[in-house]
Design a protein around this motif. Structure first.
Motif, mmCIF file in Angstrom:
data_model
loop_
_atom_site.group_PDB
_atom_site.id
_atom_site.type_symbol
_atom_site.label_atom_id
_atom_site.label_comp_id
_atom_site.label_asym_id
_atom_site.label_seq_id
_atom_site.Cartn_x
_atom_site.Cartn_y
_atom_site.Cartn_z
ATOM 1 N N GLY A 6 -13.184 28.448 42.987
ATOM 2 C CA GLY A 6 -13.214 27.614 41.801
ATOM 3 C C GLY A 6 -14.586 27.015 41.557
ATOM 4 O O GLY A 6 -15.194 26.454 42.476
ATOM 5 N N ILE A 7 -15.092 27.127 40.326
ATOM 6 C CA ILE A 7 -16.382 26.518 39.977
ATOM 7 C C ILE A 7 -16.254 25.848 38.613
ATOM 8 O O ILE A 7 -15.295 26.075 37.865
ATOM 9 N N SER A 8 -17.245 25.036 38.307
ATOM 10 C CA SER A 8 -17.391 24.512 36.956
ATOM 11 C C SER A 8 -18.654 25.097 36.350
ATOM 12 O O SER A 8 -19.600 25.429 37.064
ATOM 13 N N ILE A 9 -18.648 25.228 35.034
ATOM 14 C CA ILE A 9 -19.845 25.603 34.283
ATOM 15 C C ILE A 9 -20.099 24.470 33.307
ATOM 16 O O ILE A 9 -19.201 24.068 32.553
ATOM 17 N N VAL A 10 -21.301 23.937 33.336
ATOM 18 C CA VAL A 10 -21.659 22.789 32.494
ATOM 19 C C VAL A 10 -22.846 23.175 31.628
ATOM 20 O O VAL A 10 -23.864 23.652 32.154
ATOM 21 N N SER A 11 -22.713 22.964 30.310
ATOM 22 C CA SER A 11 -23.814 23.297 29.411
ATOM 23 C C SER A 11 -23.688 22.496 28.125
ATOM 24 O O SER A 11 -22.579 22.212 27.673
ATOM 25 N N PRO A 12 -24.825 22.150 27.486
ATOM 26 C CA PRO A 12 -24.777 21.517 26.181
ATOM 27 C C PRO A 12 -24.674 22.530 25.045
ATOM 28 O O PRO A 12 -24.651 22.140 23.877
ATOM 29 N N ALA A 13 -24.596 23.828 25.384
ATOM 30 C CA ALA A 13 -24.533 24.872 24.357
ATOM 31 C C ALA A 13 -23.282 25.712 24.552
ATOM 32 O O ALA A 13 -23.094 26.324 25.616
ATOM 33 N N ASP B 47 -26.390 18.176 47.441
ATOM 34 C CA ASP B 47 -26.428 17.718 48.835
ATOM 35 C C ASP B 47 -25.357 16.649 49.088
ATOM 36 O O ASP B 47 -24.695 16.658 50.129
ATOM 37 N N LYS B 48 -25.208 15.717 48.133
ATOM 38 C CA LYS B 48 -24.237 14.634 48.302
ATOM 39 C C LYS B 48 -22.806 15.174 48.377
ATOM 40 O O LYS B 48 -22.008 14.759 49.230
ATOM 41 N N ARG B 49 -22.478 16.103 47.479
ATOM 42 C CA ARG B 49 -21.114 16.651 47.429
ATOM 43 C C ARG B 49 -20.894 17.770 48.446
ATOM 44 O O ARG B 49 -19.754 18.171 48.690
ATOM 45 N N GLY B 50 -21.975 18.300 49.018
ATOM 46 C CA GLY B 50 -21.841 19.404 49.973
ATOM 47 C C GLY B 50 -21.334 20.666 49.314
ATOM 48 O O GLY B 50 -20.600 21.442 49.923
ATOM 49 N N LYS B 51 -21.754 20.874 48.051
ATOM 50 C CA LYS B 51 -21.317 22.045 47.299
ATOM 51 C C LYS B 51 -22.522 22.682 46.607
ATOM 52 O O LYS B 51 -23.437 21.975 46.174
ATOM 53 N N LEU C 86 -24.030 13.767 34.821
ATOM 54 C CA LEU C 86 -22.742 13.134 35.096
ATOM 55 C C LEU C 86 -21.622 14.170 35.093
ATOM 56 O O LEU C 86 -20.725 14.140 35.953
ATOM 57 N N ALA C 87 -21.670 15.110 34.134
ATOM 58 C CA ALA C 87 -20.636 16.148 34.067
ATOM 59 C C ALA C 87 -20.626 17.000 35.319
ATOM 60 O O ALA C 87 -19.561 17.353 35.849
ATOM 61 N N VAL C 88 -21.803 17.330 35.792
ATOM 62 C CA VAL C 88 -21.877 18.108 37.042
ATOM 63 C C VAL C 88 -21.277 17.312 38.192
ATOM 64 O O VAL C 88 -20.472 17.826 38.981
ATOM 65 N N ASP C 89 -21.614 16.039 38.288
ATOM 66 C CA ASP C 89 -21.128 15.205 39.383
ATOM 67 C C ASP C 89 -19.607 15.056 39.335
ATOM 68 O O ASP C 89 -18.924 15.180 40.357
ATOM 69 N N LEU C 90 -19.088 14.778 38.147
ATOM 70 C CA LEU C 90 -17.641 14.590 38.015
ATOM 71 C C LEU C 90 -16.872 15.862 38.366
ATOM 72 O O LEU C 90 -15.836 15.804 39.048
ATOM 73 N N THR C 91 -17.365 17.005 37.919
ATOM 74 C CA THR C 91 -16.636 18.248 38.234
ATOM 75 C C THR C 91 -16.718 18.569 39.721
ATOM 76 O O THR C 91 -15.737 19.014 40.329
ATOM 77 N N LEU C 92 -17.858 18.315 40.330
ATOM 78 C CA LEU C 92 -17.991 18.579 41.768
ATOM 79 C C LEU C 92 -17.133 17.652 42.607
ATOM 80 O O LEU C 92 -16.822 17.958 43.769
ATOM 81 N N SER C 93 -16.729 16.513 42.050
ATOM 82 C CA SER C 93 -15.893 15.571 42.811
ATOM 83 C C SER C 93 -14.476 16.092 43.004
ATOM 84 O O SER C 93 -13.749 15.596 43.860
ATOM 85 N N GLN C 94 -14.069 17.104 42.217
ATOM 86 C CA GLN C 94 -12.724 17.662 42.367
ATOM 87 C C GLN C 94 -12.668 18.601 43.571
ATOM 88 O O GLN C 94 -13.553 19.436 43.769
ATOM 89 N N GLU C 95 -11.595 18.496 44.351
ATOM 90 C CA GLU C 95 -11.461 19.321 45.551
ATOM 91 C C GLU C 95 -11.377 20.798 45.233
ATOM 92 O O GLU C 95 -11.836 21.634 46.009
ATOM 93 N N ASP C 96 -10.765 21.158 44.098
ATOM 94 C CA ASP C 96 -10.564 22.568 43.789
ATOM 95 C C ASP C 96 -11.773 23.204 43.109
ATOM 96 O O ASP C 96 -11.738 24.387 42.756
ATOM 97 N N ILE C 97 -12.839 22.448 42.915
ATOM 98 C CA ILE C 97 -14.079 23.004 42.373
ATOM 99 C C ILE C 97 -15.097 23.051 43.504
ATOM 100 O O ILE C 97 -15.495 22.026 44.053
ATOM 101 N N THR D 44 -11.715 12.849 34.475
ATOM 102 C CA THR D 44 -12.984 13.511 34.139
ATOM 103 C C THR D 44 -13.053 13.818 32.651
ATOM 104 O O THR D 44 -14.074 13.564 31.993
ATOM 105 N N GLU D 45 -11.965 14.341 32.105
ATOM 106 C CA GLU D 45 -11.946 14.652 30.671
ATOM 107 C C GLU D 45 -12.181 13.396 29.839
ATOM 108 O O GLU D 45 -12.959 13.412 28.869
ATOM 109 N N GLU D 46 -11.543 12.312 30.197
ATOM 110 C CA GLU D 46 -11.672 11.074 29.422
ATOM 111 C C GLU D 46 -13.101 10.542 29.496
ATOM 112 O O GLU D 46 -13.693 10.144 28.481
#
Length: 692
Positions: free
Chosen positions: A295-302, A405-409, A359-370, A327-329
């Motif tokens: 599981g990964i997240s993709i974050v982009s302004p485009a 480094d902080k999230r270990g991901k 922030l979006a990267v950080d919030l998504t990385l905080s999820q265990e399944d990502i 995270t969505e909210e």
């Protein structure tokens, strides 16, 4: 080998005071890198250079010499080896060319120095290479002028000096520095197996990059690689006929069978890449935190970038877990116009600020399944923004590296555009930064596959055949073997075979068919007629005595026309099933190998087959049956009956044991082996082998 990379003294042979003297470049490198050991210059003409005496021979040097670098005409090597032996030098870096890559005379010289060095107990790198580098020791022995760098975590093994230098430069563009480097050249003494063993044991080496054009000790290479958890990335060139011709003229390399190479190194956990770019682009990802899932997240302004990245990531086996409600909210509140539906992949729309993107990267990385994140954007050069954008859009790479480094991901950043743009935003960061979505996806997928790979099986085991089989094999004449002899050996080895009998006349054929019971099959049995179908030497579905007589008459006519002795092999007709091929061969570089694929007359055209080093166990044989493109046919696709995979796996394992344990078997084809529906077994219908 530690003395080769951590010598206390180095002698450079071939140094003169001429400005264009290339051996002098080695001395210059040692001076510029501030090598802490003793440096000696050697040339039979003597003199001075670099404010030091040039000794006329290794024997004239007053102190001990740990490593000698040789840049002289090739014909001087035998004498230099004698001097090195007298001086007690254990290691040489022979950077001279003029050996087997240049024809018979050079090959004779190569044989002479190889035998002489072995007799003296001297090991050497090369010839026709660039020697070694150890950034920790400030040791730099290539004749190319190089600027010193601080040691990094990666060591490099390269057969070609030019390719090796390109790798060092390419790694540095990604802020990855080499710890140690070796350019092996023709590999007459030390080769990739020796250096891989050392780098695996070397505490400073965390990963190994390898470029090869030939591999003569493939089985040993795989066995060594299978014993480590360090990532090993291999680019093996010389895989085509044209590449092989070029390799022989360049480094006298021999081409290996690419399918066998793939199978052997994959089993050992080696990551095979298909380009130099991949070697350079993958390594920064392989030094980041490990993937723990797909599981990964993709974050982009485009939005367009999220679509492209999602396509490539899904094609590469990644998943996109749903975002949590929190995270969505939070992200919805940060979106300025609020017209974008927030999900994963995360299209931030008009939320252009670096703060929101990070922030979006950080919030998504905080999820265990990502388990990781790809950040994708397009930017102008850092100083080209004016107005509100100048304060909103800062370089996000340092903050993304901190989050990773902080999230270990693992996180990859993509700045779509020219490579120089990615380099500008990369600055000194260790985070993988790419200029294309494809490059980032490929690197992430390779690292994920390595992190999630099944537990390695370790080195391939041995196989000891029963005395009965060894006696049977010993009694068989060398050369092409088929018919009853081949079937008897397979049956003794544990491979089910259809009922068979070899006959030499018409009456014998009729009597054998009567004992077996119709229908039967009849095949030409002659060592000269290898391809039975093409010769017309097969009769199937013989239902009665008259058809049996007619079939034998036709086969006898084929034998008579061939001018070779032979008879006919009578077999009970097998029931309906799936035709597969099970084979084996003794590869000169990788040892015994077992093969499985879809069988029949089109096997060489379809080329749907997988290989493994032999022997394999039942579990690995089952994996082989799932590894071909047509695996669904065996597993009951589209209403077909499911095949007896257990019986098939047992036959594959039996063939692998025979191949691994035999002293004489060089090739074996069972084509076809018919696999019956589940619970009904399988049977070899045709087989041929070659014994030494």
């Amino acid at each position: 080998m530690r003395k080769l990379f951590y010598p206390e003294s180095v002698a450079v042979i071939g140094v003169s005071d001429r400005p264009d003297n290339i051996a002098g470049n080695v001395v210059r490198n040692l001076i510029n890198w501030k090598y802490p050991g003793a440096v000696y210059a050697v040339n039979p003409k003597g003199g001075r250079a670099f404010d030091m005496r040039i000794h006329e021979s290794l024997r004239d040097i007053p102190g001990e010499v740990d490593v000698a670098v040789v840049l002289t005409p090739a014909r001087a090597l035998p004498g230099i080896l004698e001097d090195a032996h007298e001086k007690g030098v254990e290691y040489l870096c022979v950077e001279s060319a003029g050996f087997s890559e240049l024809g018979a005379e050079g090959e004779n010289l190569a044989n002479e120095i190889t035998l002489k060095a072995a007799g003296y107990g001297i090991k050497f790198v090369g010839p026709n290479g660039l020697g070694v580098i150890n950034a920790e020791k400030r040791l730099c022995l290539p004749f190319s002028s190089l600027t010193r760098w601080e040691p990094g975590p990666v060591s490099v093994i390269a057969q070609s000096g030019g390719v090796g230098m390109s790798l060092l430069v390419g790694m540095q563009e990604h802020n990855v520095a080499a710890n140690k480097f070796v350019s092996m050249g023709n590999k007459y003494s030390l080769d990739e197996v020796d250096f891989l063993k050392y780098f695996i044991e070397d505490e400073s080496t965390k990963a190994v990059l390898i470029y090869l054009e030939g591999m003569s000790r493939g089985r040993e290479f795989a066995d060594v690689a299978a014993k480590t958890d360090k990532p090993i990335l291999l680019y093996k060139a010389n895989t085509t006929e044209t590449g092989a011709r070029r390799a022989m003229s360049h480094t006298a390399a021999m081409a290996n069978d690419d399918d066998v190479l793939d199978a052997v190194i994959k089993r050992a956990g080696v990551i095979r890449v298909r380009s130099l770019d991949h070697l350079m682009q993958f390594i920064p990802m392989f030094l980041r935190p490990k993937f723990t899932g797909r599981g990964i997240s993709i974050v982009s302004p485009a939005g367009g970038f999220t679509v492209i990245a999602a396509d490539r990531a899904e094609e590469s086996g990644f998943k996109f877990p749903e975002l949590s409600a929190e995270t969505e909210e939070t992200l919805r509140e940060k979106a300025r116009a609020g017209v974008i539906k927030i999900g994963n992949p995360v299209d931030l729309g008009d939320a252009l600020s670096t703060d929101t993107q990070v922030l979006a990267v950080d919030l998504t990385l905080s999820q265990e399944d990502i388990a990781g994140c790809m950040y994708v954007t397009a930017r102008r050069q850092a100083g080209n923004y004016t107005g509100p954008f100048s304060s909103m859009l800062r370089n996000p790479v340092p903050e993304l590296e901190e989050l990773s480094d902080k999230r270990g991901k693992p996180v990859a950043a993509v700045f779509v555009g020219p490579a120089k743009m990615a380099a500008e935003f990369r600055e000194s960061a260790k985070l993988p930064v790419y200029s294309s979505i494809d490059a980032a996806t490929e690197a992430m997928a390779a690292w994920r596959d390595y992190c999630l790979r099944p537990k390695l099986r370790g080195p391939v085991g041995e196989s000891v055949l029963p005395d009965e089989i060894m006696k049977m094999e010993t009694a068989i004449a060398p050369g092409y073997v088929a018919g009853a002899i081949a079937f008897a050996l397979l049956r003794a080895a544990g491979v089910p075979v259809v009922e068979f009998e070899e006959v030499s006349d018409e009456d014998g054929a009729v009597q054998a068919a009567s004992r077996m019971g119709y229908p039967v099959a009849m095949k030409v049995a002659s060592e000269k007629i290898v391809h039975k179908t093409e010769s017309g030497g097969i009769a199937l579905g013989i239902r009665n005595e008259a058809e049996c007589q007619a079939a034998y008459a036709r086969i006898k006519r084929i034998i008579d026309e061939s001018g070779a002795p032979g008879g006919a092999l009578l077999q009970k007709m097998a029931g309906a099933g799936v035709e597969v091929i099970v084979g084996a061969r003794r590869d000169p570089h990788f040892g015994p190998v077992v093969m499985f694929g879809m069988g029949g007359v089109f096997v060489e055209i379809m080329k749907d087959a997988v290989f493994r080093p032999a022997p394999v166990d039942i579990e690995e044989a089952i994996e082989m049956t799932a590894g071909i493109k047509a695996a669904g046919i065996l597993r009951g696709a589209r209403g077909l009956p499911k095949s007896d995979l257990k019986a098939l796996a047992e036959s594959i394992a039996a063939v692998s044991r025979l191949a691994a344990g035999s002293r004489r078997l060089t090739e074996l084809d069972i084509n076809p082996l018919i696999v019956f529906p589940e619970g009904e077994g399988c049977a070899a219908v045709d087989a041929r082998m070659i014994l030494e």
